[in-house]
Design an enzyme around this catalytic site. Structure first.
Site, PDB file in Angstrom:
ATOM      1  N   GLY A 156       0.868  -1.180   0.000  1.00 57.51           N
ATOM      2  CA  GLY A 156       0.000   0.000   0.000  1.00 57.51           C
ATOM      3  C   GLY A 156       0.899   1.223   0.000  1.00 57.51           C
ATOM      4  O   GLY A 156       2.061   1.152  -0.420  1.00 57.51           O
ATOM      5  N   ILE A 158       2.267   2.871   2.551  1.00 54.00           N
ATOM      6  CA  ILE A 158       3.440   2.797   3.433  1.00 54.00           C
ATOM      7  C   ILE A 158       4.491   1.861   2.842  1.00 54.00           C
ATOM      8  O   ILE A 158       5.677   2.192   2.778  1.00 54.00           O
ATOM      9  CB  ILE A 158       3.033   2.359   4.861  1.00 54.00           C
ATOM     10  CG1 ILE A 158       2.081   3.392   5.476  1.00 54.00           C
ATOM     11  CG2 ILE A 158       4.259   2.177   5.751  1.00 54.00           C
ATOM     12  CD1 ILE A 158       1.451   2.985   6.809  1.00 54.00           C
ATOM     13  N   THR A 237       5.089  -2.893  11.797  1.00 54.19           N
ATOM     14  CA  THR A 237       4.459  -1.624  12.190  1.00 54.19           C
ATOM     15  C   THR A 237       2.997  -1.627  11.756  1.00 54.19           C
ATOM     16  O   THR A 237       2.370  -0.567  11.691  1.00 54.19           O
ATOM     17  CB  THR A 237       5.168  -0.422  11.525  1.00 54.19           C
ATOM     18  OG1 THR A 237       5.197  -0.655  10.115  1.00 54.19           O
ATOM     19  CG2 THR A 237       6.575  -0.219  12.051  1.00 54.19           C
ATOM     20  N   SER A 238       2.462  -2.822  11.403  1.00 56.97           N
ATOM     21  CA  SER A 238       1.088  -2.844  10.872  1.00 56.97           C
ATOM     22  C   SER A 238       0.101  -3.084  12.013  1.00 56.97           C
ATOM     23  O   SER A 238      -0.344  -2.129  12.661  1.00 56.97           O
ATOM     24  CB  SER A 238       0.969  -3.884   9.759  1.00 56.97           C
ATOM     25  OG  SER A 238       1.248  -5.194  10.230  1.00 56.97           O
ATOM     26  N   ARG A 239      -0.217  -4.349  12.263  1.00 52.21           N
ATOM     27  CA  ARG A 239      -1.044  -4.699  13.412  1.00 52.21           C
ATOM     28  C   ARG A 239      -0.435  -5.948  14.046  1.00 52.21           C
ATOM     29  O   ARG A 239       0.017  -6.855  13.331  1.00 52.21           O
ATOM     30  CB  ARG A 239      -2.494  -4.973  12.998  1.00 52.21           C
ATOM     31  CG  ARG A 239      -3.299  -3.727  12.638  1.00 52.21           C
ATOM     32  CD  ARG A 239      -3.564  -2.842  13.863  1.00 52.21           C
ATOM     33  NE  ARG A 239      -4.347  -1.636  13.547  1.00 52.21           N
ATOM     34  CZ  ARG A 239      -3.826  -0.454  13.261  1.00 52.21           C
ATOM     35  NH1 ARG A 239      -2.521  -0.276  13.237  1.00 52.21           N
ATOM     36  NH2 ARG A 239      -4.607   0.577  13.004  1.00 52.21           N
ATOM     37  N   GLU A 268      -2.084  -5.945  22.344  1.00 50.67           N
ATOM     38  CA  GLU A 268      -1.783  -4.563  22.707  1.00 50.67           C
ATOM     39  C   GLU A 268      -2.861  -3.935  23.594  1.00 50.67           C
ATOM     40  O   GLU A 268      -4.033  -4.131  23.284  1.00 50.67           O
ATOM     41  CB  GLU A 268      -1.701  -3.818  21.374  1.00 50.67           C
ATOM     42  CG  GLU A 268      -0.977  -2.541  21.394  1.00 50.67           C
ATOM     43  CD  GLU A 268      -0.804  -2.041  19.962  1.00 50.67           C
ATOM     44  OE1 GLU A 268      -0.458  -2.816  19.067  1.00 50.67           O
ATOM     45  OE2 GLU A 268      -1.035  -0.850  19.781  1.00 50.67           O
ATOM     46  N   HIS A 286       3.560   1.471  19.708  1.00 49.40           N
ATOM     47  CA  HIS A 286       2.648   1.876  18.635  1.00 49.40           C
ATOM     48  C   HIS A 286       2.825   3.370  18.316  1.00 49.40           C
ATOM     49  O   HIS A 286       1.858   4.139  18.309  1.00 49.40           O
ATOM     50  CB  HIS A 286       1.186   1.572  19.018  1.00 49.40           C
ATOM     51  CG  HIS A 286       0.268   1.474  17.829  1.00 49.40           C
ATOM     52  ND1 HIS A 286      -0.785   0.606  17.747  1.00 49.40           N
ATOM     53  CD2 HIS A 286       0.256   2.157  16.647  1.00 49.40           C
ATOM     54  CE1 HIS A 286      -1.413   0.759  16.600  1.00 49.40           C
ATOM     55  NE2 HIS A 286      -0.784   1.700  15.901  1.00 49.40           N
ATOM     56  N   ALA A 288       4.847   4.455  15.599  1.00 48.60           N
ATOM     57  CA  ALA A 288       5.458   4.652  14.277  1.00 48.60           C
ATOM     58  C   ALA A 288       4.880   5.874  13.561  1.00 48.60           C
ATOM     59  O   ALA A 288       5.576   6.547  12.808  1.00 48.60           O
ATOM     60  CB  ALA A 288       5.272   3.406  13.418  1.00 48.60           C
TER      61      ALA A 288
END
Ligand code: 8YV
Length: 322
Positions: A156, A158, A237-239, A268, A286, A288
């Site tokens: 995508g 990022i 750094t996504s989920r 999280e 979290h 980023a």
């Protein structure tokens, strides 16, 4: 006067835009997340809500939505905190802030890779503990990132930014996977479209940029970690739930892979003690996307999405339920 509720304090830019357009803006002034009960009340009362990643808007919350609730405008790029199908069924528009975090998250990805590679945390501790007594030709030695192979899973916005930095900055070879190919990206970065197995086997650095969906839950588990080189570094750094965290802890403990840089966690904000104890993991909270520029642009886009909906236009961040 249409009413908007903002579930946590966010930069003023968006709030000012809304006020200029004569919305009444109410805000959670505390630094606490709202409870399920609070959210239920809000959806039954307001015309629009700005939510955060921490606000879980599920079927139970949406069941309380009044017919006046037009839009849930998520302050963020990911929107796995919202039941999109249920919102659609209730006639509530859901939006996000596309593109707002690309630069910030891409920078953070390289910060995590380099912190792992160069053992920055251990090196800092070494100096502070007074252990730097004499220079050592092999002290904290590591391979360089320059010229190595990076695997990008999810191309995508990022993922594309990460690819551009990797190609233009670090002169890396790129392997990437997404559900569809991008010829533009391939032309610009000489990237090769690859299946995931090959990426896990070949890449020295692997970074994840997929949304969390039932298809991407535990996308990286024992099997993928076993494919990886012992010298490879994984960044997420996504989920959090895109990685099977238990399998990752095991791979790090046994040094099946060299290191991991994580900004997100499966449960999280709870993080397993096993993960915390590991020297070969660099952990950030979290954060980023936590740059001033990104937060301002998230605030602006979240507000503009609401304004567009009330002006009868299609909002920039419209999420289409599939
Ligand atoms: C945001 C994020 O800070 O944009 C995203 O998807 O994960 C975060 O970096 C968060 O969504 C704020 O609500």
């Amino acid at each position: 006067m249409p009413t908007v509720y903002v579930t946590r304090k966010i930069p003023d830019v968006g709030l000012q835009l809304l006020k200029k357009k004569h919305f009444r803006v109410d805000l959670n002034h505390s630094d606490q997340n709202l409870s399920e009960e609070d959210l239920k009340k809000l959806v039954s009362k307001y015309d629009a809500i700005i939510t955060l990643v921490t606000d879980k808007i599920d079927r139970q919350i949406l069941a309380q939505a009044s017919p006046n609730l037009k839009i849930i405008s998520n302050f963020g790029v990911g929107y796995d905190n919202i039941d999109i199908l249920e919102a659609k069924r209730k006639g509530v528009i859901v939006t996000n802030t596309p593109g707002a975090a690309s630069e910030s998250v891409a920078e953070h990805v390289f910060m995590l890779f380099l912190s792992c590679l160069k053992q920055v945390i251990a090196a800092d501790r070494f100096v502070r503990l007074g252990k730097y007594k004499k220079w050592d030709p092999f002290g904290f030695i590591s391979p360089q990132m320059w010229g190595k192979t990076i695997g990008i899973i999810g191309l995508g916005k990022i993922g594309t930014f990460v690819g551009n930095i990797a190609y233009n900055g670090f002169k890396m070879d790129i392997l990437y996977y997404d559900t569809s190919r991008s010829e533009d990206f391939e032309i610009l970065t000489e990237a090769k479209y690859s299946d995931m197995e090959l990426i896990f086997k070949k890449a020295d650095f692997i970074t994840l940029h997929v949304p969390l969906t039932p298809q991407t839950f535990h996308l990286v588990g024992k099997k993928q970690l076993d494919f990886m080189k012992n010298s490879a570094i994984l960044v997420n750094t996504s989920r959090g739930a895109v990685i099977d965290e238990e399998a990752l802890v095991e791979a790090l403990k046994t040094q099946k892979i060299a290191a991991a840089g994580l900004d997100v966690y499966e449960h999280e904000p709870d993080i397993s003690q096993d993960l915390i104890a590991l020297e070969n993991a660099v952990l950030t909270p979290h954060s980023a996307s936590a740059t001033i520029e990104t937060r301002n642009s998230m605030s602006r886009i979240a507000a503009e999405n609401i304004i567009d909906v009330f002006e009868g236009k299609e909002p920039f961040g419209l999420i289409k339920a599939k």
